[in-house]
Design a protein around this motif. Structure first.
Motif, PDB file in Angstrom:
ATOM      1  N   TRP A  29       0.046  -6.479 -23.739  1.00  0.00           N
ATOM      2  CA  TRP A  29      -0.549  -6.691 -22.415  1.00  0.00           C
ATOM      3  C   TRP A  29      -1.659  -5.667 -22.207  1.00  0.00           C
ATOM      4  CZ3 TRP A  29       1.169 -10.934 -19.998  1.00  0.00           C
ATOM      5  CH2 TRP A  29       2.470 -11.393 -20.263  1.00  0.00           C
ATOM      6  N   LEU A  30      -2.795  -6.116 -21.656  1.00  0.00           N
ATOM      7  CA  LEU A  30      -3.898  -5.210 -21.304  1.00  0.00           C
ATOM      8  C   LEU A  30      -3.901  -5.037 -19.792  1.00  0.00           C
ATOM      9  CD1 LEU A  30      -6.412  -3.572 -22.130  1.00  0.00           C
ATOM     10  CD2 LEU A  30      -7.757  -5.675 -21.869  1.00  0.00           C
ATOM     11  N   VAL A  31      -3.685  -3.797 -19.332  1.00  0.00           N
ATOM     12  CA  VAL A  31      -3.615  -3.514 -17.902  1.00  0.00           C
ATOM     13  C   VAL A  31      -5.016  -3.175 -17.402  1.00  0.00           C
ATOM     14  CG1 VAL A  31      -2.492  -2.144 -16.112  1.00  0.00           C
ATOM     15  CG2 VAL A  31      -1.278  -2.633 -18.249  1.00  0.00           C
ATOM     16  N   LEU A  32      -5.619  -4.111 -16.646  1.00  0.00           N
ATOM     17  CA  LEU A  32      -6.998  -3.969 -16.182  1.00  0.00           C
ATOM     18  C   LEU A  32      -7.094  -3.563 -14.718  1.00  0.00           C
ATOM     19  CD1 LEU A  32      -8.539  -7.191 -17.802  1.00  0.00           C
ATOM     20  CD2 LEU A  32      -9.006  -4.832 -18.468  1.00  0.00           C
ATOM     21  N   GLY A  33      -6.013  -3.734 -13.948  1.00  0.00           N
ATOM     22  CA  GLY A  33      -6.042  -3.417 -12.525  1.00  0.00           C
ATOM     23  C   GLY A  33      -5.904  -1.928 -12.282  1.00  0.00           C
ATOM     24  N   TYR A  34      -6.693  -1.382 -11.367  1.00  0.00           N
ATOM     25  CA  TYR A  34      -6.656   0.050 -11.060  1.00  0.00           C
ATOM     26  C   TYR A  34      -5.276   0.444 -10.535  1.00  0.00           C
ATOM     27  CZ  TYR A  34      -8.394   4.568  -9.333  1.00  0.00           C
ATOM     28  OH  TYR A  34      -8.603   5.905  -9.121  1.00  0.00           O
ATOM     29  N   ARG A  35      -4.766  -0.333  -9.569  1.00  0.00           N
ATOM     30  CA  ARG A  35      -3.459   0.010  -8.994  1.00  0.00           C
ATOM     31  C   ARG A  35      -2.356  -0.160 -10.027  1.00  0.00           C
ATOM     32  NH1 ARG A  35      -6.365  -2.492  -4.932  1.00  0.00           N
ATOM     33  NH2 ARG A  35      -6.606  -1.279  -3.009  1.00  0.00           N
ATOM     34  N   GLU A  36      -2.456  -1.209 -10.844  1.00  0.00           N
ATOM     35  CA  GLU A  36      -1.441  -1.446 -11.859  1.00  0.00           C
ATOM     36  C   GLU A  36      -1.457  -0.343 -12.923  1.00  0.00           C
ATOM     37  OE1 GLU A  36      -2.057  -5.065  -9.620  1.00  0.00           O
ATOM     38  OE2 GLU A  36      -3.462  -3.720 -10.632  1.00  0.00           O
ATOM     39  N   LEU A  37      -2.655   0.107 -13.291  1.00  0.00           N
ATOM     40  CA  LEU A  37      -2.746   1.174 -14.285  1.00  0.00           C
ATOM     41  C   LEU A  37      -2.204   2.487 -13.708  1.00  0.00           C
ATOM     42  CD1 LEU A  37      -3.602   1.775 -17.152  1.00  0.00           C
ATOM     43  CD2 LEU A  37      -5.883   2.339 -16.324  1.00  0.00           C
ATOM     44  N   HIS A  38      -2.478   2.710 -12.439  1.00  0.00           N
ATOM     45  CA  HIS A  38      -1.941   3.891 -11.764  1.00  0.00           C
ATOM     46  C   HIS A  38      -0.410   3.851 -11.781  1.00  0.00           C
ATOM     47  CE1 HIS A  38      -1.320   6.897  -8.558  1.00  0.00           C
ATOM     48  NE2 HIS A  38      -2.547   7.310  -8.834  1.00  0.00           N
ATOM     49  N   GLN A  39       0.154   2.653 -11.557  1.00  0.00           N
ATOM     50  CA  GLN A  39       1.613   2.495 -11.563  1.00  0.00           C
ATOM     51  C   GLN A  39       2.193   2.752 -12.953  1.00  0.00           C
ATOM     52  OE1 GLN A  39       2.911  -1.315 -10.056  1.00  0.00           O
ATOM     53  NE2 GLN A  39       5.009  -1.057 -10.816  1.00  0.00           N
ATOM     54  N   VAL A  40       1.541   2.200 -13.983  1.00  0.00           N
ATOM     55  CA  VAL A  40       2.044   2.349 -15.349  1.00  0.00           C
ATOM     56  C   VAL A  40       1.997   3.808 -15.794  1.00  0.00           C
ATOM     57  CG1 VAL A  40       1.544   1.815 -17.770  1.00  0.00           C
ATOM     58  CG2 VAL A  40       1.554  -0.016 -16.073  1.00  0.00           C
ATOM     59  N   THR A  41       0.876   4.472 -15.564  1.00  0.00           N
ATOM     60  CA  THR A  41       0.724   5.853 -16.031  1.00  0.00           C
ATOM     61  C   THR A  41       1.492   6.840 -15.164  1.00  0.00           C
ATOM     62  OG1 THR A  41      -1.364   5.984 -14.803  1.00  0.00           O
ATOM     63  CG2 THR A  41      -1.501   5.459 -17.143  1.00  0.00           C
ATOM     64  N   GLY A  42       1.859   6.430 -13.958  1.00  0.00           N
ATOM     65  CA  GLY A  42       2.574   7.314 -13.052  1.00  0.00           C
ATOM     66  C   GLY A  42       4.081   7.208 -13.135  1.00  0.00           C
ATOM     67  N   ASP A  43       4.601   6.283 -13.947  1.00  0.00           N
ATOM     68  CA  ASP A  43       6.055   6.085 -14.066  1.00  0.00           C
ATOM     69  C   ASP A  43       6.454   6.186 -15.537  1.00  0.00           C
ATOM     70  OD1 ASP A  43       8.697   5.330 -14.029  1.00  0.00           O
ATOM     71  OD2 ASP A  43       8.406   3.645 -12.655  1.00  0.00           O
ATOM     72  N   PRO A  44       6.618   7.427 -16.059  1.00  0.00           N
ATOM     73  CA  PRO A  44       6.886   7.597 -17.488  1.00  0.00           C
ATOM     74  C   PRO A  44       8.286   7.168 -17.909  1.00  0.00           C
ATOM     75  CG  PRO A  44       7.003   9.716 -16.372  1.00  0.00           C
ATOM     76  CD  PRO A  44       6.532   8.719 -15.351  1.00  0.00           C
ATOM     77  N   VAL A  45       9.155   6.848 -16.949  1.00  0.00           N
ATOM     78  CA  VAL A  45      10.501   6.376 -17.299  1.00  0.00           C
ATOM     79  C   VAL A  45      10.485   4.879 -17.537  1.00  0.00           C
ATOM     80  CG1 VAL A  45      12.888   6.156 -16.529  1.00  0.00           C
ATOM     81  CG2 VAL A  45      11.611   8.264 -16.061  1.00  0.00           C
ATOM     82  N   LEU A  46       9.942   4.120 -16.584  1.00  0.00           N
ATOM     83  CA  LEU A  46       9.869   2.665 -16.743  1.00  0.00           C
ATOM     84  C   LEU A  46       8.860   2.269 -17.812  1.00  0.00           C
ATOM     85  CD1 LEU A  46      10.577  -0.202 -15.935  1.00  0.00           C
ATOM     86  CD2 LEU A  46       9.001   0.006 -13.993  1.00  0.00           C
ATOM     87  N   PHE A  47       7.714   2.945 -17.834  1.00  0.00           N
ATOM     88  CA  PHE A  47       6.673   2.661 -18.823  1.00  0.00           C
ATOM     89  C   PHE A  47       6.560   3.883 -19.742  1.00  0.00           C
ATOM     90  CE2 PHE A  47       5.556   0.205 -15.006  1.00  0.00           C
ATOM     91  CZ  PHE A  47       5.642  -1.069 -15.540  1.00  0.00           C
ATOM     92  N   SER A  48       7.344   3.868 -20.782  1.00  0.00           N
ATOM     93  CA  SER A  48       7.548   5.043 -21.624  1.00  0.00           C
ATOM     94  C   SER A  48       6.467   5.185 -22.687  1.00  0.00           C
ATOM     95  CB  SER A  48       8.921   4.947 -22.299  1.00  0.00           C
ATOM     96  OG  SER A  48       9.114   6.009 -23.202  1.00  0.00           O
ATOM     97  N   ARG A  49       6.296   6.418 -23.163  1.00  0.00           N
ATOM     98  CA  ARG A  49       5.389   6.697 -24.282  1.00  0.00           C
ATOM     99  C   ARG A  49       6.142   6.647 -25.611  1.00  0.00           C
ATOM    100  NH1 ARG A  49       1.482   6.219 -26.768  1.00  0.00           N
ATOM    101  NH2 ARG A  49      -0.456   7.381 -26.704  1.00  0.00           N
TER     102      ARG A  49
END
Length: 402
Positions: free
Chosen positions: A43-63
């Motif tokens: 998936w390519l995350v193009l939305g500003y708010r969606e990208l903020h959500q992904v990068t701001g939640d390291p538990v749900l969206f893990s590295r």
């Protein structure tokens, strides 16, 4: 994954990425199904708010790349393995408290670099590179300058000799472009780092590697080697592209014409506009969903890979309602990432010093510099990940070397 997934590659990422991101957003929304090399889904995350959500939640969206649900389909010679590593013991894939400890080690090692010394190295290497071409009256500012400068400065900060710089440049570019030379480039880089670590363990000095080895948090040589590779790759190529893209903007946009003839205020404005409109790091892999969830109207399954669409988010019309260029002090772009895994602040400062010094030396040393080809003929490297020019031919009145 849907049947209308967009291949994350091809000539349009080279020629018209902004238009391509607009089309993706219009047809698929802020989270777009894409295919990586070998038709691997993501998936390519193009939305500003969606990208903020992904990068701001390291538990749900893990590295943690071990979560990826596609590993069974990935061949050993997959060209993106250097960028999406499995069980790679670097800071990129470390999570939780251990990641915070590693980030602190790296930040402290970089922060201890003397600012005036850093600028001095950047000016000296920049002057040497200009000396090699200034009497000719023409040069390619990418191959002869931008692609050589950041790694020479970083190599000096790390503890490498000046002679090792060119080989590191070639290896880094091969690895980052993700093509047939990617694995060999990664191998050369790793071997060079291992040798440097062994030398600095025996002969500590005032450099980044020695400071990392002196850290008492118990990191292994392999972990430090991996982190150094990440730091060199993340510090060199995007900074080289930042220099090239900024010089292109200043040479082709009348708003910056005055700065080519003695002004300097516009350099910072051009550099900031590039981070918004022509970001060196366009797309970054990535994050992995730790459980089933929803994002931007999409159902994301556990183990799905999310690619961070930094440039797409920077140009999201939901946050850029008037579409105007951002040349001032607005730094709310994603070009350095966001959240726990963003680029460490000392690393950002180092990149900015190298890039700004590199641009200013060009403008100081080469009078009446101008493009040697029509602006519309300039081409970009064929990469969906990093956006940089293949060449930037210029001409100027020949001047003697310093």
């Amino acid at each position: 994954m849907t049947l209308d997934a967009v291949p994350l590659g091809g000539p349009r990422f080279q020629s018209e990425p902004a238009q391509l991101y607009r089309e993706m957003r219009r047809e698929h929304g802020p989270v777009t199904p894409v295919l990586l090399d070998g038709d691997v889904p993501a998936w390519l995350v193009l939305g500003y708010r969606e990208l903020h959500q992904v990068t701001g939640d390291p538990v749900l969206f893990s590295r943690d790349s071990d979560l990826w649900n596609q590993w069974d389909t990935i061949p050993d010679d997959w060209p993106l393995l250097p960028m999406i590593g499995r069980k790679q013991p670097s800071i990129l894939y470390t999570v939780g408290e251990r990641h915070r400890e590693r980030a602190a080690m790296i930040s402290n090692a970089l922060e201890a670099a003397d600012a005036s010394e850093l600028r001095g190295h950047a000016e000296r290497f920049a002057d040497e590179l200009i000396d090699a071409v200034c009497a000719k009256g023409e040069t390619d500012l990418i191959a002869d300058y931008a692609m050589l400068l950041p790694v020479r400065v970083l190599a000096r900060l790390f503890g490498f000799s000046d002679e090792q710089g060119p080989g590191l440049v070639t290896a880094l570019n091969d690895m980052i472009d993700g093509r047939e030379g990617a694995i060999a480039g990664q191998t050369h880089l790793a071997t060079s780092m291992v040798e440097l670590l062994a030398d600095r363990r025996a002969n500590p000095s005032e450099d980044v590697v020695s400071r990392m080895l002196a850290n008492t948090s118990g990191f292994t040589d392999e972990e430090i080697t991996q982190d150094l590779m990440v730091m060199l790759a993340a510090g060199h190529q995007p900074t080289a592209d930042w220099i090239g893209n900024s010089l292109r903007l200043m040479l082709t946009d009348n708003r910056f014409a005055a700065s080519l003839f003695g002004g300097r205020n516009s350099v910072a404005e051009a550099m900031n506009e590039v981070l918004w409109e022509d970001a060196p790091s366009q797309n970054i892999a990535g994050r992995w969903a730790s459980r089933d969830t929803h994002l931007g109207g999409r159902r994301i399954r556990a183990g799905d890979l999310l690619v961070l669409g930094l440039q797409g988010a920077n140009s999201d019309p939901q946050v850029r309602t008037d579409g105007s260029a951002l040349t001032g002090g607005n730094n709310a772009h994603f070009s350095f990432g966001h959240g726990e895994h963003r680029c460490p602040f000392p690393a950002q400062e180092i990149a900015e010093v190298i890039a700004r010094t590199g641009i200013e030396v060009v403008l100081d040393r080469l009078p009446d510099i101008d493009l040697a080809v029509p602006a519309e003929s300039l081409t970009r490297r064929p990469s969906p990940w990093l956006r940089g020019l293949t060449e930037l031919p210029v001409r100027f009145t020949p001047v003697p070397a310093l």
